[in-house]
Design a protein around this motif. Structure first.
Motif, mmCIF file in Angstrom:
data_model
loop_
_atom_site.group_PDB
_atom_site.id
_atom_site.type_symbol
_atom_site.label_atom_id
_atom_site.label_comp_id
_atom_site.label_asym_id
_atom_site.label_seq_id
_atom_site.Cartn_x
_atom_site.Cartn_y
_atom_site.Cartn_z
ATOM 1 N N LEU A 200 22.454 32.347 44.731
ATOM 2 C CA LEU A 200 23.759 31.815 44.343
ATOM 3 C C LEU A 200 24.043 32.130 42.871
ATOM 4 C CD1 LEU A 200 23.760 28.258 45.979
ATOM 5 C CD2 LEU A 200 24.795 30.357 46.843
ATOM 6 N N PRO A 201 25.328 32.299 42.498
ATOM 7 C CA PRO A 201 25.656 32.482 41.073
ATOM 8 C C PRO A 201 25.196 31.281 40.264
ATOM 9 C CG PRO A 201 27.540 32.991 42.472
ATOM 10 C CD PRO A 201 26.508 32.360 43.363
ATOM 11 N N LEU A 202 24.876 31.519 38.996
ATOM 12 C CA LEU A 202 24.427 30.437 38.129
ATOM 13 C C LEU A 202 25.527 29.401 37.962
ATOM 14 C CD1 LEU A 202 22.526 32.485 35.388
ATOM 15 C CD2 LEU A 202 21.588 31.320 37.402
ATOM 16 N N ARG A 203 25.118 28.195 37.624
ATOM 17 C CA ARG A 203 26.051 27.072 37.609
ATOM 18 C C ARG A 203 27.092 27.185 36.496
ATOM 19 N NH1 ARG A 203 25.433 21.406 35.690
ATOM 20 N NH2 ARG A 203 26.803 20.106 36.943
ATOM 21 N N GLY A 204 26.710 27.689 35.321
ATOM 22 C CA GLY A 204 27.644 27.779 34.212
ATOM 23 C C GLY A 204 28.454 29.057 34.217
ATOM 24 N N GLY A 205 29.236 29.259 33.150
ATOM 25 C CA GLY A 205 30.000 30.486 33.023
ATOM 26 C C GLY A 205 31.391 30.374 33.608
ATOM 27 N N PRO A 206 32.102 31.501 33.668
ATOM 28 C CA PRO A 206 33.479 31.496 34.195
ATOM 29 C C PRO A 206 33.475 31.362 35.714
ATOM 30 C CG PRO A 206 32.801 33.724 33.648
ATOM 31 C CD PRO A 206 31.708 32.822 33.160
ATOM 32 N N PRO A 207 34.607 30.945 36.300
ATOM 33 C CA PRO A 207 34.701 30.849 37.765
ATOM 34 C C PRO A 207 34.438 32.198 38.420
ATOM 35 C CG PRO A 207 36.582 29.784 36.714
ATOM 36 C CD PRO A 207 35.848 30.508 35.636
ATOM 37 N N THR A 208 33.899 32.175 39.618
ATOM 38 C CA THR A 208 33.591 33.422 40.318
ATOM 39 C C THR A 208 34.648 33.784 41.348
ATOM 40 O OG1 THR A 208 32.272 32.272 41.986
ATOM 41 C CG2 THR A 208 31.124 33.055 40.016
ATOM 42 N N PHE A 209 35.408 32.787 41.856
ATOM 43 C CA PHE A 209 36.430 33.140 42.837
ATOM 44 C C PHE A 209 37.686 32.274 42.745
ATOM 45 C CE2 PHE A 209 33.455 30.289 45.020
ATOM 46 C CZ PHE A 209 34.294 29.288 45.494
ATOM 47 N N THR A 210 37.600 31.043 42.273
ATOM 48 C CA THR A 210 38.770 30.168 42.348
ATOM 49 C C THR A 210 39.877 30.551 41.374
ATOM 50 O OG1 THR A 210 37.500 28.648 40.960
ATOM 51 C CG2 THR A 210 37.717 28.098 43.277
ATOM 52 N N HIS A 211 39.562 31.327 40.339
ATOM 53 C CA HIS A 211 40.622 31.734 39.421
ATOM 54 C C HIS A 211 41.668 32.587 40.134
ATOM 55 C CE1 HIS A 211 37.602 34.866 39.465
ATOM 56 N NE2 HIS A 211 38.457 35.730 38.959
ATOM 57 N N ASN A 212 41.291 33.203 41.261
ATOM 58 C CA ASN A 212 42.246 33.968 42.060
ATOM 59 C C ASN A 212 42.762 33.175 43.258
ATOM 60 O OD1 ASN A 212 41.955 36.341 40.491
ATOM 61 N ND2 ASN A 212 40.064 36.842 41.577
#
Length: 342
Positions: A200-212
């Motif tokens: 799974l992508p790491l918990r922090g950082g920028p959104p991976t899909f919801t920004h779209n």
């Protein structure tokens, strides 16, 4: 749906001392990409055939192969994405609050599915235990120079979580064995039976899909089901369960099938109750309905329903009070008078 993850075949290998059975097939928690966002509990209930299922439909509902590992992974992925989105959103942006709320609603629905469904095999037991660890059900040991203290409210929440994800139905095999002198692949040697966050992508950082997908998640969060209808379904399912058990106890030829159908009706009742408690509809009528669910679940505790099902409702109810689309002043009114049987 972009939040769905296919199973990584390497995660079920047993060549490094891990212990896991082959994964189930697909199911209501394993939607393909591109489909409309839907409540996973509603998807799981479709096989039951509406509000008045037949005996065969109850049996089919109970026997469907719910992939609890996929549900647990999706729940964790959604929780991670909600955390990323909440960090990136602009302050005061109601649309982002609703998008976060949509992610939380679907994640809690998957949590309710994992916690409520019985552990029929080792895969399902592993899913429950892994999600329990990632939701904080296990209170880590303190160092010797630390004075341990715990407020009663915190202790109650831990008790609910532990009961919700318990797997008393199975005797679990030993955890992965330690590496031996000839072992390789030590950097990835398994520490537990099943690693929920691997891949799974790491918990922090920028959104991976919801920004779209902000608009889609906002729409999902605002499309609340009819809570009054769901409360009526929960009542009817529990009544059906009790009636089927009574019929089975008379000793008919199909007594075993009646008991399986009764368990299906019981699960359906708890899932309907979970939907009422998860969805963040906050008005006087909705609050009254949620209090009726609490009274109903308290009564089921007196009847002697499985502890993990009762605890699952308490657990998701407590977490649902933190859904971001709720008004800021609503949390205090979402504390309920639960029976201390659990």
């Amino acid at each position: 749906m972009v939040v769905t993850h296919t199973k990584d075949p390497d995660m079920t290998k047993n060549d490094q001392g891990g212990r896991s059975l082959a994964p189930h097939g697909g199911g209501p928690v394993d939607e393909p990409d591109g489909k409309m966002l839907r409540d996973p509990i509603a998807l799981a209930m479709e096989i039951a055939g509406g509000d008045d299922p037949s005996l065969d439909e109850f049996v089919a509902f109970r026997r469907q192969a719910i992939d609890l590992k996929a549900a647990a992974r999706n729940a964790k992925a959604l929780q991670n994405e909600e955390f990323r989105l909440s960090l990136s959103k602009e302050l005061g942006d109601d649309e982002y609050d609703f998008a976060c709320g949509g992610l939380q609603i679907m994640a809690l629905s998957l949590v309710a599915l994992v916690a409520t469904w019985p552990a029929d095999d080792l895969d399902q037991a592993e899913a429950k235990l892994a999600l329990a660890e990632r939701t904080g059900a296990l209170h880590h040991a303190h160092v010797k120079d630390f004075v341990s203290s715990m407020e009663p409210t915190h202790a109650r929440r831990l008790r609910w979580k532990r009961a919700a994800f318990s797997v008393p139905e199975l005797t679990l095999p030993p955890a992965p064995s330690a590496p031996q002198g000839y072992s390789r692949g030590l950097a990835n040697w398994p520490l537990e039976r099943w690693d929920l966050v691997e891949g799974l992508p790491l918990r922090g950082g920028p959104p991976t899909f919801t920004h779209n997908q902000v608009a889609d998640w906002v729409s999902f969060a605002k499309a609340a089901p009819d809570l009054d209808h769901l409360l009526g379904r929960a009542r009817k399912m529990f009544e059906t369960c009790d009636r089927l058990v009574a019929l089975a106890q008379r000793g008919p030829d199909n007594a075993g099938e009646l008991m399986i159908a009764a368990e299906g009706a019981r699960i359906a009742g708890y899932l309907a109750a979970a939907q009422v408690m998860i969805w963040p509809v906050h008005n006087r009528a909705a609050l009254a309905l949620k209090k009726e669910v609490v009274a109903l679940v308290n009564l089921r505790g007196e009847v002697g329903d499985p502890i993990h099902m009762q605890a699952a409702i308490r657990h998701v109810t407590a977490d649902a009070a933190w859904i971001k689309s709720l008004p800021p002043d609503s949390r205090d009114r979402l504390a309920f008078d639960w029976s201390e049987l659990v």
